[in-house]
Write an enzyme that holds these catalytic residues in place. Sequence first.
Site, PDB file in Angstrom:
ATOM      1  N   SER A  33     -33.087  36.898  72.560  1.00  0.00           N
ATOM      2  CA  SER A  33     -33.205  35.519  73.037  1.00  0.00           C
ATOM      3  C   SER A  33     -31.908  34.758  72.757  1.00  0.00           C
ATOM      4  O   SER A  33     -30.874  35.380  72.522  1.00  0.00           O
ATOM      5  CB  SER A  33     -34.413  34.848  72.371  1.00  0.00           C
ATOM      6  OG  SER A  33     -34.697  33.608  72.974  1.00  0.00           O
ATOM      7  N   ASN A  34     -31.951  33.437  72.790  1.00  0.00           N
ATOM      8  CA  ASN A  34     -30.775  32.620  72.492  1.00  0.00           C
ATOM      9  C   ASN A  34     -31.196  31.345  71.779  1.00  0.00           C
ATOM     10  O   ASN A  34     -32.379  31.122  71.555  1.00  0.00           O
ATOM     11  CB  ASN A  34     -29.992  32.336  73.781  1.00  0.00           C
ATOM     12  CG  ASN A  34     -30.831  31.569  74.784  1.00  0.00           C
ATOM     13  OD1 ASN A  34     -31.252  30.449  74.535  1.00  0.00           O
ATOM     14  ND2 ASN A  34     -31.109  32.208  75.927  1.00  0.00           N
ATOM     15  N   HIS A  35     -30.211  30.499  71.462  1.00  0.00           N
ATOM     16  CA  HIS A  35     -30.469  29.341  70.602  1.00  0.00           C
ATOM     17  C   HIS A  35     -30.930  28.085  71.342  1.00  0.00           C
ATOM     18  O   HIS A  35     -30.967  27.020  70.743  1.00  0.00           O
ATOM     19  CB  HIS A  35     -29.216  28.998  69.801  1.00  0.00           C
ATOM     20  CG  HIS A  35     -28.947  29.955  68.685  1.00  0.00           C
ATOM     21  ND1 HIS A  35     -29.834  30.155  67.659  1.00  0.00           N
ATOM     22  CD2 HIS A  35     -27.910  30.773  68.443  1.00  0.00           C
ATOM     23  CE1 HIS A  35     -29.343  31.051  66.827  1.00  0.00           C
ATOM     24  NE2 HIS A  35     -28.171  31.452  67.288  1.00  0.00           N
ATOM     25  N   ALA A  99     -32.122  28.161  79.543  1.00  0.00           N
ATOM     26  CA  ALA A  99     -31.109  29.145  79.162  1.00  0.00           C
ATOM     27  C   ALA A  99     -31.752  30.521  79.305  1.00  0.00           C
ATOM     28  O   ALA A  99     -32.242  31.116  78.337  1.00  0.00           O
ATOM     29  CB  ALA A  99     -30.645  28.901  77.735  1.00  0.00           C
TER      30      ALA A  99
END
Length: 224
Positions: A33-35, A99
């Site tokens: 995943s991402n932030h 995102a």
Amino acid sequence: IDGIKPDMPLAGKRVLVTAGPTREPLDPVRYLSNHSSGKQGFAIAKSMAELGADVTLVAGPVNLPSPLGVTRIDVETADEMLQATEAALPSDVFISVAAVADWRPAARADKKVKKAKLQGGLPPLELVENPDILKTLCQKTSDRPTLIIGFAAETNDVIEHAKAKRLRKGCDWIVANDVSGDVMGGDHNRMIIVTETGETEWPRLTKQESADKLAQSIADYFKA
Ligand code: CTP
Ligand code: CA
């Protein structure tokens, strides 16, 4: 126009927003995943609803309350986000704030991968590309939203990259965001709106203030 209150300039308009990260599972306990916090997308959904729009918010896994009066659909993966987004069409406006993870693990184990089983070093992590939700909606020949707005999170050459991205995706506007600092997860940002005719830079504002300005710009677009 008769019946549309001046403070509700987006009354009768359908607006679709994606927000947050996506989460791409490797097995039942691990993911890629991402932030992204989802704050900007949720703020935009709120601003649009406050101007009277009928807002559907397709949200990845985030820790945020639903904005008042917004229809929220929770998803996990990019594939699910694409499905939910297409299912919410037709829409007058699409704002692609999510995102989306660019890649997902090629395979998803249905049982937890055990450390002990792996002989001869670490397991290879094979990735495949996720669908591009923004591009998919831009390329629709029927049901394409009238106004499609993409986001470009960049750490360098922000405007240049955003202009190229707008053309590559085929969206009408792109919001360039300099994420080199504390933008991801933070409460402030500095937006640059890139359209066919040029760029407009806004000052550093809270994400909610930026969202309000974006919603107002969208209302102005439909008024003109
Ligand atoms: N986007 C999307 N689906 C994807 C990837 C991106 O809908 N699979 C959307 C984002 O919501 C954003 C825009 O495309 O509105 C740009 O995303 P970004 O990650 O900046 O662009 P990419 O084309 O993925 O390029 P890169 O990450 O290499 O900069
Ligand atoms: Ca990307």
